[in-house]
Design an enzyme around this catalytic site. Structure first.
Site, mmCIF file in Angstrom:
data_model
loop_
_atom_site.group_PDB
_atom_site.id
_atom_site.type_symbol
_atom_site.label_atom_id
_atom_site.label_comp_id
_atom_site.label_asym_id
_atom_site.label_seq_id
_atom_site.Cartn_x
_atom_site.Cartn_y
_atom_site.Cartn_z
ATOM 1 N N ASP A 111 0.811 -1.226 0.000
ATOM 2 C CA ASP A 111 0.000 0.000 0.000
ATOM 3 C C ASP A 111 0.839 1.268 0.000
ATOM 4 O OD1 ASP A 111 0.948 0.124 2.602
ATOM 5 O OD2 ASP A 111 -0.987 -0.236 3.549
ATOM 6 N N ASP A 123 20.572 -3.194 -0.444
ATOM 7 C CA ASP A 123 19.791 -1.994 -0.736
ATOM 8 C C ASP A 123 19.670 -1.087 0.481
ATOM 9 O OD1 ASP A 123 18.098 -4.423 -0.114
ATOM 10 O OD2 ASP A 123 16.626 -2.869 0.269
#
Length: 506
Positions: free
Chosen positions: A137, A264
């Site tokens: 979301d 990352d």
């Protein structure tokens, strides 16, 4: 208090000026990012603005509190000079390579030249979906936002390179995780958001042109002197190795566990980034893990230096095509560069340990002395932070009220070690007061302890009470001060307060 202390409604009208954005990453080729507009939230309210950081950035305080300012902090709308983008990157997550990750719940609003002339990114976390959201979301709950605010600002106060938090805003919307939670957005400030995973994104696509463009951008932004070198890309690798070695050593010296050291989550700039399941140790345990998703202990406290080297090797692999045209020679040069990590780490780590023990000169046997203390601490479940903080009171002899021995299950183990330590101190000609001052300015009294963070999150979620958050933040941004009126914040958790796991918050 130094910063805003109340959750306020959408803001007042003002003629104050919006930030002067000066964007560079958004002008790289489109394959480096995706452009994104606003993802509106229903009722943004300020939780807190970091006024000292705003001043450092040269951002008008009045504008930040205006409707336009709060709209930007919530992701509802952006000044004309902003160029909001979601960055592309890949990464090894717990050792498994994912070729496309990217900013799935973050948005780089733009870049600002701060008052010292440094370029800084302004990024929103939890601002909504992007093309990299992968079914999520794109939102954040208030708990992880508060955790990152507290821990990142504590790290900055400890002198550890880190991203910073400019503001936290409630969205007025509910996000759904295991339970419904209040939504929030955090505004993160970074030297840049270029990660090892950013280079991996292009390396896996064999996009050598993009690797070169990204390397040139990183050099120009972070290490401009390297552009003059005969082998600037090899020099970039060497410089990133150096800053990461220093960073991880600093983590280790304060008992910080990042919790999710994926490629990352390692920046080229050498700043700590992505405070997900992070934590500070209470009792010393080299195998300590808090992250709920680190089931094998890959990112345990003692493993962090080794993981940093592993991640840097992935960075080196990404740079191979531009380090040297001959692949074998590129590999040789990269391997030689990676060998420098351990020496750089050892210098920072050992220098830091000596300061923590009040030692000014290097002598044979110091590492054994340090190692023996850590071994005794681990065997006796001694609190990491308080052991070193209280040690300053023991310089001239046992001090009955210092409480170091009481941190050990068997105080005799500390007493026996302390005799050897004082003997070593006596071999230097420093005055006790001078030594004590160094130790007290090196060993913090206050860290953002896990049980304290959980308590402020609970107060905010269950009672919409942000006063505990305000107080904890005000304590941890002065980690070396005595703050006698708040000395309870220095104490380890009771058994019923212990936090055994921390969570990513995605």
């Amino acid at each position: 208090m130094a910063e805003s202390t109340a959750v306020r409604q959408s803001g007042r009208q003002t003629r104050a000026a919006a930030p002067a954005f000066d964007n560079s990453y958004a002008h790289l080729p489109d394959r480096f990012f995706t452009r994104s507009g606003a993802n509106t939230v229903s009722a943004p309210k300020l939780i807190r603005i970091n006024w000292p950081l705003a001043a450092e950035l040269g951002i008008d305080a009045g504008w930040l509190e205006s409707r336009e300012g709060i709209a930007m902090l919530a992701g509802n709308g952006f000044p004309a000079a902003a160029e909001p983008i979601a960055l592309a990157y890949a990464g090894h997550q717990f050792g498994n390579f994912v070729p496309q990750l990217g900013d799935g719940r973050a948005l780089l609003v733009g870049e600002i030249i701060d008052t010292s002339g440094k370029r800084r990114d302004l990024q929103l976390k939890g601002s909504g979906r992007t093309l990299f959201s992968r079914g999520g979301d794109g939102r954040a709950a208030v708990g992880p936002v508060m955790r990152e605010y507290v821990v990142s600002e504590a790290m900055a106060a400890l002198g550890i390179p880190t991203t910073r938090t400019l503001a936290a805003v409630l969205t007025g919307d509910t996000v759904y995780r295991e339970t419904p939670l209040p939504g929030a957005v955090l505004t993160r400030v970074a030297a840049s958001h270029i990660r090892i995973g950013t280079f991996q994104y292009f390396a896996v696509r064999q996009d050598v042109e993009a690797i070169r463009l990204l390397a040139d951008h990183a050099i120009g932004r972070h290490f401009p002197d390297l552009a003059k070198r005969d082998q600037p890309y090899l020099a970039l690798l060497e410089q990133v190795i150096a800053v990461q070695a220093d960073l991880v050593a600093r983590w280790m010296l304060v008992g910080f566990i990042h919790g999710v050291m994926n490629t990352d989550n390692m920046t080229i700039s050498g700043e700590t980034i992505d405070y997900g399941p992070c934590a500070f140790m209470d009792e010393y345990d080299p195998a300590k893990v808090f992250s709920s998703i680190d089931r094998q202990g890959r990112y345990a406290y003692a493993n962090q230096p080794g993981i940093a080297v592993w991640n840097l090797a992935r960075f080196a692999e990404s740079l191979l095509p531009i380090i040297h045209e001959d692949q074998d020679e590129a590999v040789r040069l990269a391997e030689e560069a990676l060998k420098t990590f351990q020496a750089a780490y050892d210098v920072a780590f050992h220098r830091g340990w000596r300061r923590k023990l009040g030692l000014f000169a290097e002598q044979e046997g110091d590492l054994q002395l340090i190692g023996d203390l850590l071994k005794a601490m681990a065997g006796n479940r001694a609190d990491f932070t308080l052991t070193f903080r209280r040690l300053a009171a023991e310089i001239e002899g046992p001090a009955g009220d210092s409480g170091v021995g009481r941190l050990f299950a068997d105080p005799k183990e500390f007493d026996e070690w302390a005799v050897r330590w004082r003997r070593r101190l006596a071999e230097e000609s420093k005055l006790p007061a001078e030594r004590r001052q160094v130790m007290l300015s090196t060993n913090p009294k206050y860290i953002p302890r896990n049980h304290r963070i959980e308590a402020v999150i609970k107060a905010a979620v269950e009672d919409a009470d942000f006063r505990p958050f305000e107080e904890l933040l005000d304590v941890v941004v002065r980690p070396f001060d005595e703050q006698p009126e708040r000395s309870d914040y220095a104490l380890p958790p009771r058994e019923d307060e212990r936090v055994l796991q921390t969570f990513c918050g995605t």
